[in-house]
Enzyme design. Structure first.
Site, PDB file in Angstrom:
ATOM      1  N   SER A 153       0.850  -1.191   0.000  1.00 24.69           N
ATOM      2  CA  SER A 153       0.000   0.000   0.000  1.00 24.69           C
ATOM      3  C   SER A 153       0.882   1.237   0.000  1.00 24.69           C
ATOM      4  CB  SER A 153      -0.890   0.015   1.248  1.00 24.69           C
ATOM      5  OG  SER A 153      -1.539   1.261   1.401  1.00 24.69           O
ATOM      6  N   TYR A 166      -1.884  -0.689  10.411  1.00 19.86           N
ATOM      7  CA  TYR A 166      -1.990  -1.210   9.047  1.00 19.86           C
ATOM      8  C   TYR A 166      -0.806  -0.741   8.214  1.00 19.86           C
ATOM      9  CZ  TYR A 166      -3.823  -1.742   4.277  1.00 19.86           C
ATOM     10  OH  TYR A 166      -3.975  -2.059   2.950  1.00 19.86           O
ATOM     11  N   LYS A 170       2.284  -2.773   6.201  1.00 24.33           N
ATOM     12  CA  LYS A 170       2.564  -2.658   4.776  1.00 24.33           C
ATOM     13  C   LYS A 170       3.984  -2.153   4.521  1.00 24.33           C
ATOM     14  CE  LYS A 170      -1.383  -4.176   3.297  1.00 24.33           C
ATOM     15  NZ  LYS A 170      -1.482  -5.444   2.549  1.00 24.33           N
TER      16      LYS A 170
END
Length: 271
Positions: A153, A166, A170
């Site tokens: 991401s 998160y 990533k």
């Protein structure tokens, strides 16, 4: 709106005779990727937590090769092992692994996260791609070569409020991609894609209530679609990318560039 007006052009890629596993393929980027790979001629195995979901997704995928849905929770080593074994029994090879499954149960400041949410995020987003890569290496790629693509991401390339856990997972996945590219060279290529805000269920909180605001901050003036990312993944799997490994390919319509309005012709001060 970009020049293709939301219609994703076909890419001339031939994957005939190859076999791909796509994790987290019941919807979104995973399903779009399965469709792209199948259209290019590959046999495709779609995974989802429930076998029924995987099979329902597989029924939406057409191609000259075989398409199969297999239930496997990506963070369950036994289920992953069983999926790889079933793939080898059916097709006798695994040339492509797309580690697409992801999750984001943790929201808020890093120091406010409980261990369960933190562990789930890293188990699915980081440990699972490593585990699945190890399994396909043992099953086929170590001897025969192949291509591994991880879905990271743009969040792993910067900082945002609320989704630090998160984004940290990533960022680690981008690092792992580069590490594995070295460790598994020269036979296996390992790359990752770094999507921006894409119209998926996982990313709904980032766009659903303020789509026009996101669009206005995107140079190409539209949200990403799952097929935008799927097209890039298919390219990375193909021989056209045969001299690419360890790369983090950003697909974000220019979102990381910042607000585009002041740069456009007609907005500059007169001289």
């Amino acid at each position: 709106m970009s020049e293709h007006n939301g219609v994703i052009p076909d890419i001339a890629v031939d994957l005939t005779g190859r076999t791909a596993i796509v994790t987290g393929a019941s919807r979104g980027i995973g399903l779009a990727t399965a469709r792209r790979l199948a259209a290019a001629g590959a046999n495709v195995v779609l995974t989802a937590r429930r076998r029924e979901s995987a099979q329902e997704a597989a029924a939406q995928v057409d191609g000259p090769g075989a398409v199969v849905g297999i239930g496997a929770h990506v963070a369950d080593k036994d289920q992953a092992d069983a999926c790889v074994d079933e793939t080898m029994q059916r097709f006798g090879r695994i040339d492509i692994l797309v580690n697409n499954a992801g999750t984001n149960p943790a929201y808020g400041p890093l120091i406010a996260q409980d261990h369960a949410a933190f562990a789930k995020t890293f188990d699915v987003n980081l440990w699972a791609p490593i585990a699945w890569t190890a399994l396909v290496m043992d099953a086929w790629m170590r001897e025969h070569g192949g291509s591994v693509i991880n879905t990271a991401s743009i969040g792993g390339l910067g900082h945002e409020p609320g989704i630090g856990t998160y984004n940290a997972s990533k960022a680690a996945l981008i690092y792992v991609t580069k590490q594995l590219a070295l460790e598994l060279s020269p036979k296996v290529r390992v790359n990752c894609v770094c999507p921006g805000v894409v119209r998926t269920r996982l990313a709904e909180a980032l766009w659903k209530e303020h789509e026009q605001e996101v669009v206005s901050l995107t140079a190409l003036e539209r949200l990403g679609e799952p097929d935008d990312v799927a097209a890039a993944i298919t390219f990375l799997c193909s021989d056209a990318a045969s001299w690419m490994t360890g790369e983090a390919l950003v697909i974000d319509g220019g979102q990381r560039l910042g607000e585009p309005g002041a740069f456009r012709e007609g907005s500059w001060p007169a001289r």
